[in-house]
Design an enzyme around this catalytic site. Structure first.
Site, PDB file in Angstrom:
ATOM      1  N   HIS A   6       4.078  15.401 -19.079  1.00  0.00           N
ATOM      2  CA  HIS A   6       5.528  15.191 -19.063  1.00  0.00           C
ATOM      3  C   HIS A   6       6.121  16.171 -18.058  1.00  0.00           C
ATOM      4  CE1 HIS A   6       6.061  12.544 -22.656  1.00  0.00           C
ATOM      5  NE2 HIS A   6       4.801  12.905 -22.763  1.00  0.00           N
ATOM      6  N   GLU A   9       3.308   0.164 -22.275  1.00  0.00           N
ATOM      7  CA  GLU A   9       3.422   1.219 -21.270  1.00  0.00           C
ATOM      8  C   GLU A   9       2.440   1.020 -20.126  1.00  0.00           C
ATOM      9  OE1 GLU A   9       2.335   5.097 -22.788  1.00  0.00           O
ATOM     10  OE2 GLU A   9       3.371   6.104 -21.147  1.00  0.00           O
ATOM     11  N   ASP A  65      -1.896   3.997 -27.872  1.00  0.00           N
ATOM     12  CA  ASP A  65      -1.411   4.637 -26.655  1.00  0.00           C
ATOM     13  C   ASP A  65      -2.526   5.581 -26.194  1.00  0.00           C
ATOM     14  OD1 ASP A  65      -0.027   5.981 -24.652  1.00  0.00           O
ATOM     15  OD2 ASP A  65       1.772   6.299 -25.856  1.00  0.00           O
ATOM     16  N   GLU A 124       7.650   3.484 -20.546  1.00  0.00           N
ATOM     17  CA  GLU A 124       7.232   3.085 -21.897  1.00  0.00           C
ATOM     18  C   GLU A 124       8.408   2.721 -22.791  1.00  0.00           C
ATOM     19  OE1 GLU A 124       5.267   6.204 -24.096  1.00  0.00           O
ATOM     20  OE2 GLU A 124       6.117   7.777 -22.865  1.00  0.00           O
ATOM     21  N   HIS A 137       8.235   9.010 -18.492  1.00  0.00           N
ATOM     22  CA  HIS A 137       8.180  10.354 -17.920  1.00  0.00           C
ATOM     23  C   HIS A 137       7.407  10.386 -16.617  1.00  0.00           C
ATOM     24  CE1 HIS A 137       4.098  10.373 -19.732  1.00  0.00           C
ATOM     25  NE2 HIS A 137       4.682   9.640 -20.655  1.00  0.00           N
ATOM     26  N   ASP A 175      -1.538   6.648 -18.220  1.00  0.00           N
ATOM     27  CA  ASP A 175      -1.024   6.608 -19.589  1.00  0.00           C
ATOM     28  C   ASP A 175      -0.628   5.146 -19.841  1.00  0.00           C
ATOM     29  OD1 ASP A 175       0.422   7.000 -21.936  1.00  0.00           O
ATOM     30  OD2 ASP A 175       1.746   8.546 -21.117  1.00  0.00           O
TER      31      ASP A 175
HETATM   32 CO    CO Z   1       1.575   6.697 -23.421  1.00  0.00          CO
END
Ligand code: CO
Length: 296
Positions: free
Chosen positions: A164, A281, A85, A189, A156, A96
């Site tokens: 976040h 994700e 990740d 995700e 998020h 992300d």
């Molecule tokens: Co991530």
């Protein structure tokens, strides 16, 4: 969203995608986790962008928030399920993205279902859609296939220098009616498991972030805060400081800063039932009629 911010989000997305795809060839038996994380982070830096959070490398039932220790000697084994990740930022505008590789070949179905769930969630993302509907869709796809989503982890919203922020995007049906809005940036995700579908915190943490800047007494704490200042509140790895601060002092100073409320600790999360976990994700920008995935 103004044009410059949009450009930065798109740039962060492209770099995230490129680094993610490049990193796949490093996931093989015998690769050291430490080397893997260091190489991915160097690649992000070399592409002229910032590291939005320490690269997470999680094996098997380790679900999230694991970054290698400064002296980590763990090595990928031939039957491991490996999740990477990674986060990139351009002037604080973040992408992300995550993926899982199953080296054993035993969890193909788990990974396939997880990817399907992410794809379906992305299809649904649009202004006015309830996050519970997204969660319910992810949950149904996984449970119909005999797996479970991790119910206490969510996607998020992202804002500049904030990983976040605001809205959560659950991976299960939830009893609230929060809705997606145009212009939001979301990291979606879903995590799939053959375990019980919940994570628990372990004692150990390798990842921290600044909670609130307060005056600190220890000299090392000031070194740490100075080095982190340009990251604002983006997370960092303990190992990033192993060369600047003696590891024993570092433990002490991190503990002190956490108990003073200056730092937040992000402990490693494991699947409660010891199940194998996968994660996929993407990051997306919500448009007037859907979304644009920046990491595709
Ligand atoms: Co991530």
């Amino acid at each position: 969203m103004d044009k410059e911010d949009l450009e930065s989000y798109l740039e962060a997305g492209r770099i995230g995608r490129d680094v993610r795809e490049w990193s796949r060839s490093l996931i093989k038996p015998g690769s050291s986790l430490l080397e893997l994380a260091d190489r991915i982070e160097s690649r992000i830096r070399d592409s002229g962008s910032g590291i939005a959070f320490p690269v997470n490398v999680c094996l098997n039932d380790i679900t999230a928030h694991y970054a290698p220790k400064f002296n980590d000697d763990s090595v990928i084994q031939k039957d491991d399920v490996v999740t990477v990740d990674l986060g990139v930022h351009v002037d604080g505008f973040i992408s992300d993205t995550a993926y899982t590789v199953d080296l054993s070949g035993k969890y193909k179905e788990l990974l396939k279902v997880n990817q399907e769930a992410l794809g379906e969630a992305i299809e649904l993302i649009a202004p006015g859609v309830s996050v519970s509907e997204i969660g319910a869709t992810v949950q149904k796809i996984m449970t119909d296939a005999g797996f479970k989503p991790i119910e206490n982890l969510t996607g998020h919203e992202i804002k500049q220098y904030s990983l976040h922020a605001g809205l959560s995007v659950p991976n299960i049906k939830v009893p609230y009616d929060w809705r997606i809005k145009e212009g939001m940036v979301l990291a979606v995700e879903p995590f799939a498991t053959n375990g019980v579908g919940r994570v628990m915190e372990s004692q150990h943490a390798e990842i921290y972030s600044i909670l609130e800047e307060k005056p600190v007494r220890m000299r090392e704490a000031r070194i740490l805060l100075k080095a982190l200042s340009e990251r604002r509140k983006l997370p960092f790895a303990k190992r990033w400081f192993a060369e600047k601060i003696n590891p024993m002092r570092l433990e002490l100073v991190l503990r002190e800063m956490a108990s003073a409320g200056v730092l937040k600790k992000h402990p490693t999360l494991r699947e409660r039932g010891g199940g194998i976990v996968s994660q996929f994700e993407h990051t997306m920008i919500v448009t007037s009629d859907g979304c644009e995935v920046t990491t595709l």
